[in-house]
Motif scaffolding. Structure first.
Motif, short mmCIF file in Angstrom:
data_model
loop_
_atom_site.label_atom_id
_atom_site.label_comp_id
_atom_site.label_asym_id
_atom_site.label_seq_id
_atom_site.Cartn_x
_atom_site.Cartn_y
_atom_site.Cartn_z
N GLU A 251 0.75 -1.15 0.03
CA GLU A 251 -0.06 0.06 -0.05
C GLU A 251 0.74 1.43 -0.03
O GLU A 251 2.04 1.32 0.68
CB GLU A 251 -0.85 -0.15 1.31
CG GLU A 251 -2.18 -1.08 1.08
CD GLU A 251 -3.12 -0.67 2.19
OE1 GLU A 251 -4.19 0.00 2.06
OE2 GLU A 251 -3.00 -1.34 3.33
N ARG A 252 0.37 2.22 -0.66
CA ARG A 252 1.30 3.32 -0.85
C ARG A 252 1.44 4.18 0.69
O ARG A 252 2.90 4.40 0.76
CB ARG A 252 0.38 4.58 -1.64
CG ARG A 252 0.89 5.84 -1.69
CD ARG A 252 2.50 6.03 -2.28
NE ARG A 252 2.68 5.44 -3.41
CZ ARG A 252 3.93 4.97 -3.96
NH1 ARG A 252 4.94 5.42 -2.90
NH2 ARG A 252 4.24 4.42 -4.90
N ASP B 153 5.49 4.69 1.63
CA ASP B 153 5.97 5.93 2.09
C ASP B 153 6.52 5.90 3.47
O ASP B 153 7.60 6.48 3.55
CB ASP B 153 4.95 6.93 1.80
CG ASP B 153 4.45 7.47 0.39
OD1 ASP B 153 5.25 7.17 -0.53
OD2 ASP B 153 3.29 7.84 0.34
N MET B 154 6.07 5.36 4.40
CA MET B 154 6.57 4.98 5.68
C MET B 154 7.81 4.22 5.76
O MET B 154 8.95 4.83 6.20
CB MET B 154 5.52 4.40 6.48
CG MET B 154 6.03 3.99 7.97
SD MET B 154 4.93 2.83 8.85
CE MET B 154 5.45 1.20 7.96
N VAL B 155 7.86 3.35 4.88
CA VAL B 155 9.28 2.36 4.75
C VAL B 155 10.10 3.44 4.08
O VAL B 155 11.43 3.32 4.87
CB VAL B 155 8.98 1.13 4.11
CG1 VAL B 155 10.47 0.47 3.63
CG2 VAL B 155 8.29 0.11 4.72
N SER B 156 9.73 4.08 3.23
CA SER B 156 10.96 4.94 2.55
C SER B 156 11.36 6.20 3.64
O SER B 156 12.51 6.47 3.68
CB SER B 156 10.37 5.73 1.17
OG SER B 156 11.19 6.66 0.73
N GLU B 157 10.48 6.65 4.20
CA GLU B 157 10.73 7.73 5.22
C GLU B 157 11.76 7.14 6.52
O GLU B 157 13.00 7.56 6.77
CB GLU B 157 9.48 8.31 6.05
CG GLU B 157 10.03 9.26 7.05
CD GLU B 157 8.56 9.69 7.92
OE1 GLU B 157 8.80 10.03 9.10
OE2 GLU B 157 7.55 9.70 7.29
N CYS B 158 11.16 5.96 7.11
CA CYS B 158 12.14 5.21 7.92
C CYS B 158 13.49 4.81 7.43
O CYS B 158 14.56 4.84 8.15
CB CYS B 158 11.22 3.90 8.40
SG CYS B 158 9.86 4.29 9.47
N ALA B 159 13.59 4.43 6.13
CA ALA B 159 14.98 3.95 5.83
C ALA B 159 15.50 5.38 5.59
O ALA B 159 16.92 5.20 6.02
CB ALA B 159 14.65 3.23 4.35
N SER C 279 -4.10 11.93 5.99
CA SER C 279 -5.20 12.06 4.93
C SER C 279 -4.80 10.76 4.09
O SER C 279 -5.75 10.48 3.21
CB SER C 279 -4.86 13.18 4.11
OG SER C 279 -3.54 13.27 3.65
N ASP C 280 -3.60 10.28 4.11
CA ASP C 280 -3.33 8.90 3.13
C ASP C 280 -3.80 7.73 3.86
O ASP C 280 -3.31 6.64 3.47
CB ASP C 280 -1.80 9.03 2.80
CG ASP C 280 -0.82 8.81 3.83
OD1 ASP C 280 -1.43 8.82 5.13
OD2 ASP C 280 0.25 8.85 3.80
N GLY C 281 -4.22 7.97 4.91
CA GLY C 281 -4.69 6.54 6.10
C GLY C 281 -3.62 6.26 7.11
O GLY C 281 -3.92 5.17 7.38
N LEU C 282 -2.35 6.76 6.74
CA LEU C 282 -1.40 6.28 7.80
C LEU C 282 -1.66 6.52 9.26
O LEU C 282 -2.05 7.85 9.45
CB LEU C 282 0.05 6.63 7.24
CG LEU C 282 1.01 6.25 8.20
CD1 LEU C 282 1.62 4.88 7.98
CD2 LEU C 282 2.25 7.07 8.07
N VAL C 283 -1.79 5.69 10.11
CA VAL C 283 -1.94 5.94 11.30
C VAL C 283 -0.75 6.43 12.13
O VAL C 283 0.36 5.87 12.01
CB VAL C 283 -2.67 4.84 12.21
CG1 VAL C 283 -2.91 4.91 13.80
CG2 VAL C 283 -3.83 4.35 11.70
N ARG C 284 -0.77 7.56 13.05
CA ARG C 284 0.47 7.90 13.69
C ARG C 284 -0.10 8.00 14.92
O ARG C 284 -1.12 8.25 15.40
CB ARG C 284 0.88 9.23 13.38
CG ARG C 284 1.51 9.28 11.76
CD ARG C 284 2.34 10.58 11.46
NE ARG C 284 3.68 10.52 12.38
CZ ARG C 284 4.84 10.25 12.00
NH1 ARG C 284 4.90 9.56 10.52
NH2 ARG C 284 6.07 10.31 12.48
N GLY C 285 0.78 7.70 15.90
CA GLY C 285 0.75 7.89 17.58
C GLY C 285 1.57 8.59 18.28
O GLY C 285 2.79 8.46 17.81
#
Length: 200
Positions: free
Chosen positions: A31-32, A36-42, A104-110
């Motif tokens: 999923e997009r 994006d999350m993996v790209s940012e963490c890497a 907005s992209d559906g990613l949950v942040r905590g």
């Protein structure tokens, strides 16, 4: 000057599985929002949080995550035969989620508060059978642990987390074992669970 916040702002990955400290979890990313999350963490070398799904699904609408999860660091990438991105993650500290928000992209942040590592404790004599059961499970199910140093089999926390991840427990049991903060209590619960898997 304002006091620093005790919370860490973390992207959360709700999954149908539990990641334990020190454990390994391979993931398929498609999923997009998670690409994006993996790209940012890497790029930043930062972790994301793995939480068991309490309500919802892994894909599609944002799922409701459990309040206690585990930091996951990416240790390897590969392209899978199905063309999707595969990553291998390793579990770090546990954390408790104070609040969540959905981007907005559906990613949950905590906003999460990390837990301290459990103090090292030797496996007491009444649980002496558990390390040898773990060794047999590793032989059959977890080749990546085959060369683990012998001293780890004397550590109550390591033995408990490895048994918990290798036994075919249901999701609620996995989550409960993750949330326990006393390694000896975790070993006691695992000892009581084990007869369920013994052949008659």
């Amino acid at each position: 000057m304002a006091a620093p916040s005790p919370y860490l702002d973390l992207p959360l990955f709700p999954l149908g599985t539990v990641l334990y400290p020190g454990g390994q979890l391979p993931l398929r990313i498609f999923e997009r929002r998670y690409l994006d999350m993996v790209s940012e963490c890497a790029r930043t070398g930062s972790p994301f949080g793995v939480c068991l799904i309490l309500k919802g699904q892994e894909a599609g609408e944002p799922a409701t995550p459990a309040a206690v999860g585990t930091l996951a660091r990416i240790v390897d990438f590969h392209n899978r035969e199905d063309g999707l991105l595969g990553i291998l993650t390793e579990g770090g500290a546990r954390f408790r989620v104070a609040r969540t928000r959905v981007r907005s992209d559906g990613l949950v942040r905590g906003d999460v508060e990390t837990w301290p590592d459990e103090p090292a404790q030797e496996v007491p004599v009444e649980f002496a059978l558990l390390p040898s059961i773990l060794e047999r499970l590793i032989e059959n199910l977890a080749p990546h642990w085959k060369h683990a140093p012998r001293r780890l089999y004397e550590d109550a926390g390591w033995v408990g987390f490895r048994l918990a991840e290798l036994l075919p427990l249901d999701a609620e049991e996995h989550q409960r074992l993750l949330e326990l903060t006393d390694p000896l209590r975790r070993l006691a619960e695992l000892r009581d669970i084990l007869p369920r898997f013994q052949r008659g």
